[in-house]
Design a protein around this motif. Structure first.
Motif, PDB file in Angstrom:
ATOM      1  N   LEU A   1       0.859  -1.182   0.000  1.00  0.00           N
ATOM      2  CA  LEU A   1       0.000   0.000   0.000  1.00  0.00           C
ATOM      3  C   LEU A   1       0.897   1.234   0.000  1.00  0.00           C
ATOM      4  N   ASP A   2       0.786   2.029  -1.058  1.00  0.00           N
ATOM      5  CA  ASP A   2       1.714   3.141  -1.249  1.00  0.00           C
ATOM      6  C   ASP A   2       1.327   4.389  -0.469  1.00  0.00           C
ATOM      7  N   VAL A   3       0.042   4.736  -0.478  1.00  0.00           N
ATOM      8  CA  VAL A   3      -0.392   6.006   0.108  1.00  0.00           C
ATOM      9  C   VAL A   3      -1.635   5.800   0.948  1.00  0.00           C
TER      10      VAL A   3
ATOM     11  N   LEU B   1       3.120   1.324   8.349  1.00  0.00           N
ATOM     12  CA  LEU B   1       3.288   0.345   7.272  1.00  0.00           C
ATOM     13  C   LEU B   1       3.207   0.948   5.880  1.00  0.00           C
ATOM     14  N   VAL B   2       2.386   1.974   5.725  1.00  0.00           N
ATOM     15  CA  VAL B   2       2.177   2.560   4.405  1.00  0.00           C
ATOM     16  C   VAL B   2       3.459   3.263   3.955  1.00  0.00           C
TER      17      VAL B   2
ATOM     18  N   ASN C   1      10.152   3.963   8.279  1.00  0.00           N
ATOM     19  CA  ASN C   1      11.046   4.677   7.364  1.00  0.00           C
ATOM     20  C   ASN C   1      10.265   5.257   6.193  1.00  0.00           C
ATOM     21  N   ASN C   2       8.963   5.431   6.399  1.00  0.00           N
ATOM     22  CA  ASN C   2       8.120   5.904   5.305  1.00  0.00           C
ATOM     23  C   ASN C   2       8.184   7.419   5.151  1.00  0.00           C
ATOM     24  N   LEU C   3       7.582   7.902   4.075  1.00  0.00           N
ATOM     25  CA  LEU C   3       7.469   9.335   3.835  1.00  0.00           C
ATOM     26  C   LEU C   3       6.256   9.865   4.585  1.00  0.00           C
ATOM     27  N   VAL C   4       6.385  11.036   5.170  1.00  0.00           N
ATOM     28  CA  VAL C   4       5.265  11.647   5.889  1.00  0.00           C
ATOM     29  C   VAL C   4       5.132  13.102   5.463  1.00  0.00           C
ATOM     30  N   TYR C   5       3.921  13.453   5.020  1.00  0.00           N
ATOM     31  CA  TYR C   5       3.592  14.828   4.657  1.00  0.00           C
ATOM     32  C   TYR C   5       2.410  15.292   5.491  1.00  0.00           C
TER      33      TYR C   5
ATOM     34  N   TYR D   1       8.328  15.695   6.395  1.00  0.00           N
ATOM     35  CA  TYR D   1       9.225  15.257   7.469  1.00  0.00           C
ATOM     36  C   TYR D   1      10.463  14.612   6.881  1.00  0.00           C
ATOM     37  N   ASP D   2      11.630  15.083   7.320  1.00  0.00           N
ATOM     38  CA  ASP D   2      12.904  14.525   6.876  1.00  0.00           C
ATOM     39  C   ASP D   2      13.476  13.662   7.999  1.00  0.00           C
ATOM     40  N   ARG D   3      13.612  12.378   7.736  1.00  0.00           N
ATOM     41  CA  ARG D   3      14.016  11.453   8.795  1.00  0.00           C
ATOM     42  C   ARG D   3      15.498  11.597   9.164  1.00  0.00           C
ATOM     43  N   GLU D   4      16.317  11.978   8.218  1.00  0.00           N
ATOM     44  CA  GLU D   4      17.742  12.107   8.516  1.00  0.00           C
ATOM     45  C   GLU D   4      18.003  13.233   9.518  1.00  0.00           C
TER      46      GLU D   4
END
Length: 243
Positions: free
Chosen positions: A93-95, A136-137, A167-171, A181-184
């Motif tokens: 599930l991508d988004v 998970l997404v 480790n997903n992308l979050v907007y 959100y930048d995880r690094e």
């Protein structure tokens, strides 16, 4: 042609979707619903749309009081909610969209209570599958139409779900812009603003720190407004303007 603040939020959401993505839309998620169809049908992005209505990539939708309207399946195959959640668990599930009342600097979200859990000031609808799916997404798009220091907070009153350990992308898409959100660096960056907003205004209305990102201006064209109004002929989205 009628224009609302939420129309810019819808356009902003459409810009975050990419070719090849499988997109899940939850219950009563008007900005996510229209924004996803705008990305697919107006801008030609090759995405597939599923959701709580259990319709698999429906051809056309006219907005109703619930984005879980079973009539979405009239001209589409069915994919039941359990199967959609199974896709999330398999990493397919991508988004997914969520509309939390509070979001904090660590990507925790609150859809449960405002105030103390035992004696809350406000009891919210609850998180449904938030705790399960959010980490998970592959890409979480959170939306909130009240960008202020009570909504974008240092620490949420209650953690309904979190992407902190993922480790997903979050907007976050709000009535003031787009935050990423930048995880690094473990920081939030402003990637989009509207004609009435600015980086300084976002800083002023956010309790946690934000940095300058892409700072792209989200604007509406006539074809955007026509598409939105065609999907929402009864102006149901107007109910979200002053919530």
């Amino acid at each position: 042609m009628m224009t609302y603040t939420i129309d810019y939020v819808i356009k902003a959401i459409s810009t975050l979707l990419r070719d090849g993505e499988l997109v899940y839309i939850g219950l009563n998620s008007i900005p996510a619903l229209i924004g996803s169809f705008m990305a697919r049908d107006l801008y030609g992005k090759k995405i597939r749309i599923i959701g709580v209505a259990e319709a698999q990539n429906p051809q056309k939708v006219i907005l109703s009081p619930s984005t879980g309207n079973p009539f979405f399946v009239e001209s589409s195959p069915v994919i039941i909610t359990a199967d959609s959640f199974d896709l999330a668990q398999k990493g397919k599930l991508d988004v997914m969209f969520l509309g939390p009342a509070q979001i904090d600097e660590e990507t925790n979200v609150n859809l449960s209570v405002i105030g103390n859990y035992d004696k809350p000031n406000t009891r919210l609808p609850g998180g449904a599958a938030t705790a399960f799916i959010l980490p998970l997404v592959k890409k979480a798009i959170l939306w909130n139409l009240k960008h202020n220091k009570r909504s974008l907070v240092k620490k949420v009153d209650f953690i309904t779900g979190t992407a902190k350990f993922s480790n997903n992308l979050v907007y976050v898409v709000t009535n003031l812009g787009i935050l990423r959100y930048d995880r690094e660096s473990k920081k939030w960056y402003v990637d989009g603003i509207y004609p009435w907003s600015s980086y300084d205004k976002i800083v002023e209305n956010t309790e946690f720190g934000v940095e300058k990102g892409k700072m792209e201006l989200i604007s509406l064209e006539e074809r955007d407004l026509k598409f939105i109004n065609d999907m929402d002929p009864y102006q149901l989205r107007s109910a979200l303007e002053n919530q």
